[in-house]
Design an enzyme around this catalytic site. Structure first.
Site, PDB file in Angstrom:
ATOM      1  N   SER A   1       4.616   1.884  -6.631  1.00  0.00           N
ATOM      2  CA  SER A   1       5.919   1.894  -7.310  1.00  0.00           C
ATOM      3  C   SER A   1       6.445   0.469  -7.468  1.00  0.00           C
ATOM      4  CB  SER A   1       6.920   2.745  -6.511  1.00  0.00           C
ATOM      5  OG  SER A   1       6.911   2.380  -5.152  1.00  0.00           O
TER       6      SER A   1
ATOM      7  N   ASP B   1      -0.848   1.325  -0.931  1.00  0.00           N
ATOM      8  CA  ASP B   1      -1.342   2.179  -2.014  1.00  0.00           C
ATOM      9  C   ASP B   1      -2.546   1.553  -2.698  1.00  0.00           C
ATOM     10  OD1 ASP B   1      -0.272   4.657  -2.599  1.00  0.00           O
ATOM     11  OD2 ASP B   1       1.456   3.841  -3.680  1.00  0.00           O
TER      12      ASP B   1
ATOM     13  N   LYS C   1      -3.339   4.569   0.975  1.00  0.00           N
ATOM     14  CA  LYS C   1      -2.972   5.857   0.365  1.00  0.00           C
ATOM     15  C   LYS C   1      -3.630   5.938  -1.005  1.00  0.00           C
ATOM     16  CE  LYS C   1       1.324   6.902  -1.319  1.00  0.00           C
ATOM     17  NZ  LYS C   1       1.026   7.169  -2.752  1.00  0.00           N
TER      18      LYS C   1
ATOM     19  N   GLU D   1       4.605  15.440  -3.377  1.00  0.00           N
ATOM     20  CA  GLU D   1       5.678  14.969  -4.260  1.00  0.00           C
ATOM     21  C   GLU D   1       6.087  16.035  -5.280  1.00  0.00           C
ATOM     22  OE1 GLU D   1       5.171  11.014  -5.759  1.00  0.00           O
ATOM     23  OE2 GLU D   1       6.864  11.191  -7.139  1.00  0.00           O
TER      24      GLU D   1
HETATM   25  O1  KIV Z   1       4.293   4.349  -4.837  1.00  0.00           O
HETATM   26  C1  KIV Z   1       5.115   4.914  -4.108  1.00  0.00           C
HETATM   27  O2  KIV Z   1       6.153   4.342  -3.780  1.00  0.00           O
HETATM   28  C2  KIV Z   1       4.792   6.258  -3.647  1.00  0.00           C
HETATM   29  C3  KIV Z   1       5.815   7.164  -3.047  1.00  0.00           C
HETATM   30  C4  KIV Z   1       5.247   8.301  -2.317  1.00  0.00           C
HETATM   31  C5  KIV Z   1       7.072   6.746  -2.555  1.00  0.00           C
HETATM   32  O3  KIV Z   1       3.688   6.656  -3.777  1.00  0.00           O
END
Ligand code: KIV
Length: 282
Positions: free
Chosen positions: A51, A89, A119, A187
């Site tokens: 994000s 991420d 993630k 989500e």
């Molecule tokens: O990229 C992100 O911030 C997310 C969320 C789960 C908050 O993947």
């Protein structure tokens, strides 16, 4: 500050997994050192989310985020953390091709940023990759339901798993749990589905727009603070209006400069009455 486990050392992926069914796991995103320091004082897990592309770089979605961006923000966040588990991420296009590609890029993120886990988005399609990574010492947080990197394929940021589609999200969550993920973000799904998944799988569910039944919650920190207003999902409760405060502060500064009210005497330096060595004055 005492965390859920009562530990002061950094939390680990197994610590988070052990919190299944216990006190809610508190998570937020962070992208910079000062924000990481604040979030670290109150949260169990800090996600350097992709994000960041929308929130700090003005991108229209998360698809343009690169590994380089995640490394840069990951390093900044690492410097601000003492206690929380740090997860980074994996950006779009850096893990979907093969488990080997995912391993290479996840290892790079861990090596460069010092994060303890990565993630990645996706359910059944990512099961073999999650298994490959976890068997090779890379803890994985999964992400099912609305997966923002699939915005084009899904035709927008719509609620997932309504009606008969609930089975799809449930199966995705079961599969990533069986594949070895240490936790899973769920989500934008109906609350009954989030409750069902949370009862069904044995790893913690971290909800974002998924109800209080989840084992933990996460928000984008700039949403929670009212800093990012370009896109305001229903689930993003705002705990402050920092964007509005910043706008007012910048307007006041501009007005002070234009009226010569700033800088005032207390912001300026007087002359040095003593000559400096060599006869020059300051
Ligand atoms: O990229 C992100 O911030 C997310 C969320 C789960 C908050 O993947």
């Amino acid at each position: 500050m005492t965390y859920g486990t009562g530990k002061s050392a950094p939390l680990t992926p197994p610590d988070i997994t052990a919190r299944k069914g216990g006190a809610p796991i508190v998570c937020l995103t962070a992208y910079t050192t000062p924000m990481a320091e604040i979030v670290d004082r109150h949260c169990d897990l800090v996600l350097v989310g992709d994000s960041v592309g929308m929130v700090l770089h003005g991108l229209p979605d998360t698809l343009g985020v690169t590994l380089e961006m995640m490394v840069m923000h990951g390093k900044a966040v690492r410097r601000g953390l003492k206690h929380a588990l740090m997860v980074v991420d994996m950006p779009f296009g850096t893990y979907e091709e093969s488990p080997e590609q995912a391993f290479r890029n996840a290892a790079l993120l861990m090596r460069e940023t010092g994060c303890a886990a990565v993630k990645l988005e996706g359910g059944r399609a990512m099961a073999s990759t999650i298994g490959y990574l976890t068997e090779r010492s890379i803890p994985v947080m999964a992400h099912v339901g609305l997966t923002p990197q699939s915005v084009n394929a899904k035709g927008g940021y719509k609620v997932q798993g309504r009606g008969a589609a609930a089975e799809i999200v449930l199966r995705d969550a079961r599969t990533v749990a069986e594949a070895g993920a240490f936790s899973v973000v769920i989500e934008k799904v109906p609350d009954v589905l989030a409750r069902r998944i949370t009862a069904d799988i044995d790893i913690p569910t971290i909800g974002i727009g998924a109800s209080a039944a989840c084992d933990g919650q996460i928000l984008v920190v700039d949403d929670a603070l009212g800093m990012f207003t370009a896109f305001q999902p229903k689930f993003a409760k705002r705990y402050a209006e920092l964007g509005e405060m910043a706008d007012k502060a910048v307007a006041a500064y501009a007005e002070d400069v234009r009226s010569r009210a700033f800088p005032a005497p207390e912001h300026t330096y007087g002359d040095n009455p003593q000559p400096l060595p060599g006869g020059k004055s300051a």
